[in-house]
Design a protein around this motif. Structure first.
Motif, PDB file in Angstrom:
ATOM      1  N   HIS A 256      27.731  50.492 -23.798  1.00  0.00           N
ATOM      2  CA  HIS A 256      27.562  51.823 -24.438  1.00  0.00           C
ATOM      3  C   HIS A 256      25.954  51.848 -24.718  1.00  0.00           C
ATOM      4  O   HIS A 256      25.496  52.867 -24.592  1.00  0.00           O
ATOM      5  CB  HIS A 256      28.520  52.041 -25.663  1.00  0.00           C
ATOM      6  CG  HIS A 256      28.334  53.106 -26.428  1.00  0.00           C
ATOM      7  ND1 HIS A 256      27.337  52.982 -27.338  1.00  0.00           N
ATOM      8  CD2 HIS A 256      28.716  54.293 -26.398  1.00  0.00           C
ATOM      9  CE1 HIS A 256      27.251  54.384 -27.940  1.00  0.00           C
ATOM     10  NE2 HIS A 256      28.184  54.887 -27.718  1.00  0.00           N
TER      11      HIS A 256
ATOM     12  N   HIS B 224      37.615  45.735 -26.937  1.00  0.00           N
ATOM     13  CA  HIS B 224      36.758  45.181 -25.761  1.00  0.00           C
ATOM     14  C   HIS B 224      35.452  45.169 -26.408  1.00  0.00           C
ATOM     15  O   HIS B 224      34.428  46.096 -26.223  1.00  0.00           O
ATOM     16  CB  HIS B 224      36.850  45.838 -24.573  1.00  0.00           C
ATOM     17  CG  HIS B 224      38.280  46.027 -23.710  1.00  0.00           C
ATOM     18  ND1 HIS B 224      38.736  44.873 -23.219  1.00  0.00           N
ATOM     19  CD2 HIS B 224      39.270  46.882 -24.143  1.00  0.00           C
ATOM     20  CE1 HIS B 224      40.021  45.128 -22.913  1.00  0.00           C
ATOM     21  NE2 HIS B 224      40.362  46.444 -23.176  1.00  0.00           N
TER      22      HIS B 224
ATOM     23  N   GLN C  59      36.560  50.515 -29.154  1.00  0.00           N
ATOM     24  CA  GLN C  59      37.581  50.596 -30.420  1.00  0.00           C
ATOM     25  C   GLN C  59      38.790  50.116 -29.911  1.00  0.00           C
ATOM     26  O   GLN C  59      39.610  49.929 -31.005  1.00  0.00           O
ATOM     27  CB  GLN C  59      37.571  52.219 -30.414  1.00  0.00           C
ATOM     28  CG  GLN C  59      36.377  52.968 -31.095  1.00  0.00           C
ATOM     29  CD  GLN C  59      36.570  54.607 -30.675  1.00  0.00           C
ATOM     30  OE1 GLN C  59      37.432  55.085 -30.452  1.00  0.00           O
ATOM     31  NE2 GLN C  59      35.405  55.092 -31.739  1.00  0.00           N
ATOM     32  N   ARG C  60      39.333  49.845 -28.655  1.00  0.00           N
ATOM     33  CA  ARG C  60      40.525  49.460 -28.303  1.00  0.00           C
ATOM     34  C   ARG C  60      40.443  47.792 -28.309  1.00  0.00           C
ATOM     35  O   ARG C  60      41.282  47.160 -27.898  1.00  0.00           O
ATOM     36  CB  ARG C  60      41.145  49.670 -27.035  1.00  0.00           C
ATOM     37  CG  ARG C  60      41.304  51.192 -27.224  1.00  0.00           C
ATOM     38  CD  ARG C  60      41.909  51.588 -25.501  1.00  0.00           C
ATOM     39  NE  ARG C  60      42.136  53.371 -25.673  1.00  0.00           N
ATOM     40  CZ  ARG C  60      42.541  53.751 -24.581  1.00  0.00           C
ATOM     41  NH1 ARG C  60      42.867  53.197 -23.429  1.00  0.00           N
ATOM     42  NH2 ARG C  60      42.722  55.375 -24.666  1.00  0.00           N
TER      43      ARG C  60
ATOM     44  N   LEU D 247      33.491  56.465 -22.307  1.00  0.00           N
ATOM     45  CA  LEU D 247      34.462  55.383 -22.021  1.00  0.00           C
ATOM     46  C   LEU D 247      34.275  54.193 -22.630  1.00  0.00           C
ATOM     47  O   LEU D 247      35.174  53.353 -23.184  1.00  0.00           O
ATOM     48  CB  LEU D 247      34.635  55.504 -20.665  1.00  0.00           C
ATOM     49  CG  LEU D 247      35.010  56.493 -19.785  1.00  0.00           C
ATOM     50  CD1 LEU D 247      35.105  56.491 -18.437  1.00  0.00           C
ATOM     51  CD2 LEU D 247      36.471  56.826 -20.152  1.00  0.00           C
ATOM     52  N   ALA D 248      32.965  53.637 -22.487  1.00  0.00           N
ATOM     53  CA  ALA D 248      32.758  52.312 -23.230  1.00  0.00           C
ATOM     54  C   ALA D 248      32.978  52.273 -24.828  1.00  0.00           C
ATOM     55  O   ALA D 248      33.569  51.192 -25.403  1.00  0.00           O
ATOM     56  CB  ALA D 248      31.143  52.075 -23.026  1.00  0.00           C
TER      57      ALA D 248
ATOM     58  N   MET E 267      32.094  45.652 -24.215  1.00  0.00           N
ATOM     59  CA  MET E 267      31.709  46.937 -23.923  1.00  0.00           C
ATOM     60  C   MET E 267      30.506  47.710 -24.784  1.00  0.00           C
ATOM     61  O   MET E 267      30.291  48.754 -24.170  1.00  0.00           O
ATOM     62  CB  MET E 267      32.723  47.884 -23.648  1.00  0.00           C
ATOM     63  CG  MET E 267      34.010  47.492 -22.629  1.00  0.00           C
ATOM     64  SD  MET E 267      33.181  47.331 -21.014  1.00  0.00           S
ATOM     65  CE  MET E 267      32.754  48.939 -20.524  1.00  0.00           C
TER      66      MET E 267
ATOM     67  N   GLU F 105      35.323  54.149 -26.387  1.00  0.00           N
ATOM     68  CA  GLU F 105      36.840  54.007 -26.608  1.00  0.00           C
ATOM     69  C   GLU F 105      37.211  52.696 -26.077  1.00  0.00           C
ATOM     70  O   GLU F 105      38.159  52.139 -27.006  1.00  0.00           O
ATOM     71  CB  GLU F 105      37.413  55.338 -25.448  1.00  0.00           C
ATOM     72  CG  GLU F 105      37.379  56.471 -25.826  1.00  0.00           C
ATOM     73  CD  GLU F 105      37.602  57.534 -24.966  1.00  0.00           C
ATOM     74  OE1 GLU F 105      38.354  57.052 -24.032  1.00  0.00           O
ATOM     75  OE2 GLU F 105      37.575  58.804 -24.985  1.00  0.00           O
ATOM     76  N   LEU F 106      36.619  51.772 -25.298  1.00  0.00           N
ATOM     77  CA  LEU F 106      37.224  50.589 -25.161  1.00  0.00           C
ATOM     78  C   LEU F 106      36.683  49.489 -26.181  1.00  0.00           C
ATOM     79  O   LEU F 106      37.539  48.692 -26.418  1.00  0.00           O
ATOM     80  CB  LEU F 106      36.522  50.066 -23.685  1.00  0.00           C
ATOM     81  CG  LEU F 106      37.030  50.788 -22.278  1.00  0.00           C
ATOM     82  CD1 LEU F 106      36.239  50.325 -21.268  1.00  0.00           C
ATOM     83  CD2 LEU F 106      38.395  50.353 -22.279  1.00  0.00           C
TER      84      LEU F 106
END
Length: 296
Positions: free
Chosen positions: A30, A23, A20-21, A14-15, A26, A17-18
Motif C-alpha cells: 500500500h 495481512h 484491515q483483514r 485492495l492492499a 500488505m 483492505e487486506l
C-alpha cells in the motif's frame, strides 16, 4: 499515465483492505503505491475525529499530545463524557436534596398554619435548635470540602499518564456517587486510596466536628435502613413468599421447591400431551370441542 494512476489507486485500496483483514505484509504494498502511507492516513482519521469531538465538547482533548493514537483519543473522549455525566449526577442530587428540604419545610409550615387556624391547643412540633442546625451545616460543609479536594486531585484531564488517568477516572466516578448519597466514609476511603492523606487528614477531629459527622452518619444509616426494607419487600414479592413469613434461607428453599414441583407437574402434563399427539387420532381427541357426551 491515467490508467497507471487508476491501477495504483485500486491496488492501494485492495492492499489497505487486506491489511484491515490481518495481512500486515500488505502494508508495504500500500505505502509503495499510495501518495500517503497507512500511518499518515490513520493520523488523518484521528485528527478529523479529534476536531469533531472537540467541536462537540467545546473544549480541547489531550492538549499536551500533538498526535495521539485512536485508542488514546477515544479513551479521553469517554473519560470526558463520563466526568460530565458524573458532575451532572452530583449536581442533580444536590439540587434534589435542597428541593426536598424546602418541600418538607413548606409542609411543616402548612400543617402548623392549619393547626393554628383550627385553634388546636396541642404544642407545636419543636423547632430545630440552633446547635442542631449548626451541626448539620458543619456536616455538609465537611462533606463538600472533602469532595472538592478529591475532585481537584482526581481530575483525569490533568493526568498525562494513560494508566494513571484511567485509575483517576474510576476513582472520580466513585467520588461522585459517594457525594450524591452523602457517604462521608466512602469519600474518606477514596481519599486514602488516592494517597491524598495529608497533615489535615491525620489531625484529630474536634468535638464539634465529630458531632456533625455523627449526625451525617446517622442520617446515612437511616437511608440505608429504608433501602434495606424496600429491598426486602421486593424480594418477598419476587420469590412469592406468603404474607407473615420472614425472608430467610428456609423460606426461600421452600418456595424454590414448590416452584420446582409446579414446573415438574407442568412438564409431565406437556409430555403426556406430546405422547397423546403421537398416537393415531391423538390430535383429534385433544382438540375435540367439549359437549354433552365429550370429556375435555
Amino acid at each position: 499515465a491515467p490508467q497507471r494512476q487508476a491501477g495504483q489507486r485500486v491496488l492501494a485500496q485492495l492492499a489497505r483492505e487486506l491489511v484491515q483483514r490481518g495481512h500486515a505484509d500488505m502494508a508495504a504494498v500500500h505505502d509503495r503505491h499510495s501518495p500517503r502511507t497507512l500511518t499518515q492516513l490513520e493520523q488523518d482519521r484521528v485528527q478529523a475525529a479529534r476536531q469533531q469531538l472537540e467541536a462537540w465538547l467545546g473544549e480541547p482533548l489531550l492538549p499536551g499530545q500533538a498526535a495521539p493514537s485512536w485508542h488514546e483519543l477515544m479513551h479521553a473522549a469517554r473519560a470526558r463524557l463520563q466526568q460530565a455525566d458524573d458532575d451532572k449526577a452530583a449536581r442533580t442530587a444536590e439540587r434534589q436534596s435542597q428541593r426536598d428540604a424546602k418541600r418538607d419545610a413548606k409542609k411543616e409550615a402548612k400543617r402548623q398554619a392549619t393547626r393554628d387556624a383550627q385553634g388546636h391547643t396541642s404544642l407545636p412540633a419543636p423547632a430545630a435548635s440552633p446547635l442542631l442546625v449548626s451541626l448539620q451545616d458543619d456536616a455538609h460543609t465537611s462533606l463538600r470540602s472533602l469532595y472538592r479536594q478529591l475532585a481537584s486531585a482526581l481530575h483525569p484531564d490533568r493526568e498525562p499518564d494513560p494508566d494513571a488517568r484511567q485509575r483517576k477516572t474510576a476513582l472520580m466516578s466513585e467520588a461522585n456517587a459517594a457525594y450524591a448519597r452523602k457517604d462521608y466514609l466512602a469519600l474518606q476511603d477514596l481519599q486514602r486510596r488516592a494517597a491524598l492523606d495529608g497533615a489535615d487528614a491525620q489531625a484529630p477531629l474536634s468535638d464539634d466536628k465529630c458531632q456533625a459527622l455523627t449526625l451525617l452518619l446517622k442520617a446515612q444509616v437511616a437511608d440505608l435502613e429504608r433501602e434495606r426494607a424496600r429491598t426486602q419487600q421486593s424480594l418477598l414479592h419476587e420469590f412469592e413468599v406468603p404474607q407473615g413469613q420472614g425472608l430467610n434461607a428456609e423460606t426461600l428453599q421452600a418456595q424454590r421447591d414448590g416452584h420446582r414441583a409446579r414446573l415438574k407437574a407442568e412438564i409431565d402434563r406437556l409430555q403426556a400431551e406430546r405422547e397423546a399427539l403421537a398416537r393415531p387420532g391423538g390430535l383429534k381427541r385433544l382438540t375435540r370441542w367439549p359437549g354433552p357426551g365429550n370429556a375435555v
